[in-house]
Design a protein around this motif. Structure first.
Motif, PDB file in Angstrom:
ATOM      1  N   SER A  65      -3.997  -1.930  -1.679  1.00  0.00           N
ATOM      2  CA  SER A  65      -4.268  -2.684  -0.685  1.00  0.00           C
ATOM      3  C   SER A  65      -3.112  -2.865   0.169  1.00  0.00           C
ATOM      4  CB  SER A  65      -4.719  -3.873  -1.455  1.00  0.00           C
ATOM      5  OG  SER A  65      -3.656  -4.409  -2.239  1.00  0.00           O
ATOM      6  N   VAL A  66      -3.424  -3.409   1.405  1.00  0.00           N
ATOM      7  CA  VAL A  66      -2.392  -3.588   2.157  1.00  0.00           C
ATOM      8  C   VAL A  66      -1.900  -5.080   2.237  1.00  0.00           C
ATOM      9  CG1 VAL A  66      -2.803  -1.509   3.695  1.00  0.00           C
ATOM     10  CG2 VAL A  66      -3.847  -3.652   4.181  1.00  0.00           C
ATOM     11  N   GLY A  67      -2.667  -6.056   1.792  1.00  0.00           N
ATOM     12  CA  GLY A  67      -2.136  -7.219   1.770  1.00  0.00           C
ATOM     13  C   GLY A  67      -2.789  -8.190   3.013  1.00  0.00           C
ATOM     14  N   PRO A  68      -2.494  -9.345   3.229  1.00  0.00           N
ATOM     15  CA  PRO A  68      -3.153  -9.993   4.353  1.00  0.00           C
ATOM     16  C   PRO A  68      -2.551  -9.413   5.546  1.00  0.00           C
ATOM     17  CG  PRO A  68      -1.582 -11.582   3.168  1.00  0.00           C
ATOM     18  CD  PRO A  68      -1.895 -10.084   2.249  1.00  0.00           C
ATOM     19  N   SER A  69      -3.367  -9.759   6.548  1.00  0.00           N
ATOM     20  CA  SER A  69      -3.032  -9.235   8.048  1.00  0.00           C
ATOM     21  C   SER A  69      -2.059 -10.412   8.721  1.00  0.00           C
ATOM     22  CB  SER A  69      -4.166  -8.948   8.810  1.00  0.00           C
ATOM     23  OG  SER A  69      -3.615  -8.689  10.042  1.00  0.00           O
ATOM     24  N   SER A  70      -0.917  -9.897   9.355  1.00  0.00           N
ATOM     25  CA  SER A  70      -0.192 -10.779   9.937  1.00  0.00           C
ATOM     26  C   SER A  70      -0.652 -11.241  11.212  1.00  0.00           C
ATOM     27  CB  SER A  70       1.437 -10.381   9.740  1.00  0.00           C
ATOM     28  OG  SER A  70       1.310  -9.168  10.526  1.00  0.00           O
ATOM     29  N   THR A  71      -1.548 -10.585  11.637  1.00  0.00           N
ATOM     30  CA  THR A  71      -1.943 -10.733  13.100  1.00  0.00           C
ATOM     31  C   THR A  71      -3.057 -11.745  13.107  1.00  0.00           C
ATOM     32  OG1 THR A  71      -2.556  -8.356  12.961  1.00  0.00           O
ATOM     33  CG2 THR A  71      -2.012  -9.227  15.233  1.00  0.00           C
ATOM     34  N   ALA A  72      -2.937 -12.832  13.799  1.00  0.00           N
ATOM     35  CA  ALA A  72      -4.112 -13.991  14.034  1.00  0.00           C
ATOM     36  C   ALA A  72      -5.066 -13.616  14.966  1.00  0.00           C
ATOM     37  CB  ALA A  72      -3.295 -15.261  14.143  1.00  0.00           C
TER      38      ALA A  72
END
Length: 73
Positions: A65-72
């Motif tokens: 998994s890549v984890g949560p995205s930092s782009t809103a």
């Protein structure tokens, strides 16, 4: 691939137990062998699989998994 030292503690599977360990059918195991995607050894006419090689096959197919995205949005 394990070294010869690790082979003493590594379990050797036949086709049925390899299929059970991978939770698939014998046919898929034979196909993976034919496609050279699953490391195996031969004992006479029988195929054998080291458990560490089966684990390596499973690990190679693992998607991280890549984890949560930092782009809103």
């Amino acid at each position: 691939m394990p070294t010869s030292n690790n082979r003493t503690t590594d379990r050797l599977h036949d086709i049925d137990s390899a299929a059970a360990y991978l939770r698939c059918g014998r046919r898929l195991v034979y196909r993976l062998v034919a496609e050279r995607r699953l490391t195996h050894t031969k004992a006479g006419r029988s195929l054998r699989f080291w458990q560490s090689d089966l684990d390596a096959y499973l690990d190679a197919g693992t998607v991280r998994s890549v984890g949560p995205s930092s782009t809103a949005v």
